[in-house]
Design an enzyme around this catalytic site. Structure first.
Site, mmCIF file in Angstrom:
data_model
loop_
_atom_site.group_PDB
_atom_site.id
_atom_site.type_symbol
_atom_site.label_atom_id
_atom_site.label_comp_id
_atom_site.label_asym_id
_atom_site.label_seq_id
_atom_site.Cartn_x
_atom_site.Cartn_y
_atom_site.Cartn_z
ATOM 1 N N HIS B 188 -25.261 74.916 -16.977
ATOM 2 C CA HIS B 188 -26.456 75.722 -16.749
ATOM 3 C C HIS B 188 -26.257 77.070 -17.416
ATOM 4 C CE1 HIS B 188 -30.221 76.873 -14.936
ATOM 5 N NE2 HIS B 188 -29.681 78.018 -14.597
ATOM 6 N N GLY B 197 -33.144 77.247 -12.577
ATOM 7 C CA GLY B 197 -34.359 76.721 -13.188
ATOM 8 C C GLY B 197 -34.499 77.039 -14.654
ATOM 9 N N LEU B 223 -31.667 70.430 -7.922
ATOM 10 C CA LEU B 223 -31.514 71.047 -9.245
ATOM 11 C C LEU B 223 -30.640 72.307 -9.197
ATOM 12 C CD1 LEU B 223 -32.447 70.982 -12.234
ATOM 13 C CD2 LEU B 223 -34.297 72.514 -11.558
ATOM 14 N N ASP B 224 -29.596 72.351 -10.019
ATOM 15 C CA ASP B 224 -28.738 73.531 -10.187
ATOM 16 C C ASP B 224 -28.024 73.939 -8.897
ATOM 17 O OD1 ASP B 224 -29.558 73.626 -12.805
ATOM 18 O OD2 ASP B 224 -31.116 75.112 -12.466
ATOM 19 N N GLN B 225 -27.884 72.995 -7.953
ATOM 20 C CA GLN B 225 -27.270 73.324 -6.673
ATOM 21 C C GLN B 225 -25.932 72.614 -6.476
ATOM 22 O OE1 GLN B 225 -28.491 75.565 -4.505
ATOM 23 N NE2 GLN B 225 -30.160 75.965 -5.920
#
Lengths: 280, 280, 280, 280
Positions: B188, B197, B223-225
């Protein structure tokens, strides 16, 4: 928590040997870190453990001594919450001194300071505000030996186990170095081994480096050559004159020196062959 | 060297138990690192060891399984020099892809790449120059499900154990996430959890931050966690437009992603409770 | 955008002089950075500007030359979007080479590579996959002069304006150094001036440093003493053997070298007195 | 040196206009930095200059006001060696307070502290040792308004131009925020915008990040959303409990806060649109 710090010739079964002994003696290991240096054939370990039943350390110490003897270990076993007696040496630049005094005051470093010693008077007032005695030992540039003897006497008198050169700009004589092996921490205001010696920020400026640093190390007989404890760096640019480098570097110096002192007090440093293992 | 990676409920004597078993079986421990997470009551350990007499691992594996069973362990025992089959996913930004292909080519990463899959054609030629098959699976923006099914089929067909999202700008469906738990690494382009995001560098510009970063993590359903593997940052200034942030960040992305892949391949990551322990 | 890079003896009114001339000629200054070095009495400036009416640069160049003459300026005026011809030199370690080839391929660096030259054959295939000619010039350890002459001939023939030593482990002869002043970028795998010379990661290991680095600099007649362009560092620990330092350092090397090449291509470096001003 | 800090709508000729005026008035520009923000159409500039003939600033100030008016400038012209009156606010954590008091004592920050204000008594003694008055304003958790009014009165009474929240763990009411626009510096103990709000190190631990940070910013009406001045980060690992994160972060906090205060005192910060330009 008790801290056990040990080193010995590397051989199979060492981790099992120490952990089994602690376990069988009723101890709980909270943390254990070890490192094997293949090049030097050396095994080093730091163990934090406790006896939940409040059993005395003395009995275990005897048991452990037998094991240590059989494995040719050097070792140290201490209560890490015990406070250390630390002497601080300083010259004109006071930022490392004040930072250490502040941290000790706030309880961040488990140390008592019986004396601050300086070759200048500058920081007497603020040191005494912190409730710490200040000893002024001026240096006669023609013959430094009298001051060096007085310094050694003062350190003996203060009965310290650690000496911190918080920007003390005098070279310590071998009598002091030898008496406190791995017990003197110096902050050098460069990223060693670059810029050994005097005026390192001016050296850094002249060489046009893009990063400057600070290095905390144990003082040894050879100037700026002792085992490195920690280092920090910060980026600089063509806009930074020597004066700005000095100011930027000051922040590094106080942070790095405080970290080194804390690592030492918590017995997280094991030094051999001019290297350090840092158990953090 | 054999690598043993294990986790189990924490209790006294675990270090002694594993090291003693290896020692008694004739094994030499080269490195052992362990970590006890007091908050989760979890013990995790990574051991590198070998049998100097060339003894087969199979027998020891059976012995260890008995111990592991009794201590409620999850564990994995592997030869770290075995090569992994890895699929690389990419969209338009090719720097992470080319960096990974270069590192594999130079032997820095012990991986074979049976396929590079992309929703764009851009990087076919250079991928094939590296001798790697390239599969173009375009996305129908109205209904992405067909592409997602084709992607899952291709990943099954390629028989990979690790999937690397090398700037693949599509969200993976739960069918793929669930099939490869802790087996999908994503990069990310921000210092998570800041700027989750889309368009994180534009978000960073708008917020006026003075440092940007990149984060490699395992992909999870959210998402992205997912659990963070590694992160790197670099200073920025008011002079840096979003375009410059993107370029500066690109260097971080490829370095961080390559490091995460290497840590995974060397079994240096143990993940639990949305956290990772990194044995480096 | 046109880039104007200039240096001259410092005196009052220089900023006004250049900006007024551009302004009166109908030019718009997009960015202007300047630096005055008090110690050397030198003023350096980088200006990005354009003529919105599409006016030719030639007329302005003549006007500016008059001003420059009167102020004793050295200056260069270029279109930064023009592509540079760059030769890459490499030995056995290929990571910097592949990284540069990838970045050029992806359009990140505005360069054309007419030739990659190496004293080893290792990287011929991958270089040619990138569509770049590869020239093998083996070194006779007894007499290196023949190879050095061939190298100089090849560089002339390739008609390059920049030479990048992408881990080229041979010392360049003064004939080449002198012909390409401030036109040869080298990557040294240490935090200069620490660890000049051979095997710097082994030197770093022996000294027990806690941070390693990489340095991109212009090559000069004196080995590893040229003006520093950029430097990056990364923390290391007692766990890092020389082999691991080499691997960790590799990531620094390729990132730092690519950054230095980009700064050079964008005319963001002005070098004097063995220093660099970096306009970023 | 006089410092001129200005911002205005961007247009051609601004650099020429200001530098020519200073030059024609007999002033010497020592440093000039400018930045054009294309997205906001804004030009900002910081100039250090002096009149070698000792000419008064008053006359020049009038001349400049005419130019500034015609160009729609906001501007400030100050002698940077003038000392600022600064109030320090603190709660229980004293490391930032003591660090600032030490730096002021050592002459590193050109500030006078008429008062330290706290909602706790903890740091009275050491503050008074530094010769600074200490005002205890306890907070009634049921109704904080009385304390907030007393705080505002004390700040007015102290006649300060800058307020530093040195780990002051109370939210300032809008009456105070509005009265000191861009005059209140806060240190947030996270890498904003990650971990806004309370207990950021615990948030960081729970998210499993590999890097923590600290952020100095101007306080605005929205909590932790004001323009960022500077940020620093440090790597952490799975070994770091929330308690260790707090201790590691403390070093960042004091360094970053001191740097922000210095930048403010030297008029190196220009803030607009929730961003800052830092002229360093």
């Amino acid at each position: 928590m008790t801290v056990l710090l040990l080193s010995c010739p590397d051989r199979p079964g060492l981790v099992a040997a120490t952990s089994t002994l602690i376990h069988h003696s009723g101890g709980n290991i909270a943390h254990a870190d070890q490192h094997a240096d293949d090049r030097h054939g050396l095994f080093v370990q730091r163990i934090e453990f406790e006896f939940p039943d409040g059993r005395s350390l003395d009995a275990f110490r005897s048991e452990f001594a037998v094991l240590a003897e059989s494995l040719d270990m050097e070792w140290e076993m201490v209560e890490p919450d015990q406070r250390a007696r630390v002497a601080l040496l300083v010259s004109r630049e006071g930022h490392c001194l004040l930072d250490l005094l502040s941290r000790i005051r706030l309880g961040e470093l488990a140390a008592d300071v019986p004396v601050v010693i300086s070759n200048h008077e500058d920081h007497r007032e603020i040191t005494e505000h912190y409730g710490v005695p200040f000893l002024h030992l001026p240096v006669d540039p023609v013959d430094k030996s009298a001051q060096q003897r007085a310094l050694l006497d003062a350190l003996k008198e203060a009965d310290v186990e650690l000496i911190v050169m918080a920007r003390y700009m005098q070279i310590l004589p071998s009598e002091i170095i030898d008496r406190f092996p791995r017990r003197i921490i110096n902050i050098h205001h460069s990223f060693l081994p670059a810029f050994v010696g005097a005026k390192p920020y001016h050296q850094a400026y002249d060489r046009g480096v893009k990063i400057i640093g600070a290095t905390a190390h144990y003082a040894t007989a050879e100037l700026d050559q002792g085992p490195i404890i920690c280092q920090e760096v910060t980026p600089v640019s063509h806009r930074d004159t020597p004066d700005r480098l000095i100011r930027l570097g000051g922040d590094l110096e106080q942070t790095v020196l405080a970290r080194a002192v804390r690592l030492h007090l918590e017995r997280r440093i094991l030094s051999y062959a001019n290297r350090t293992v840092i158990f953090d």
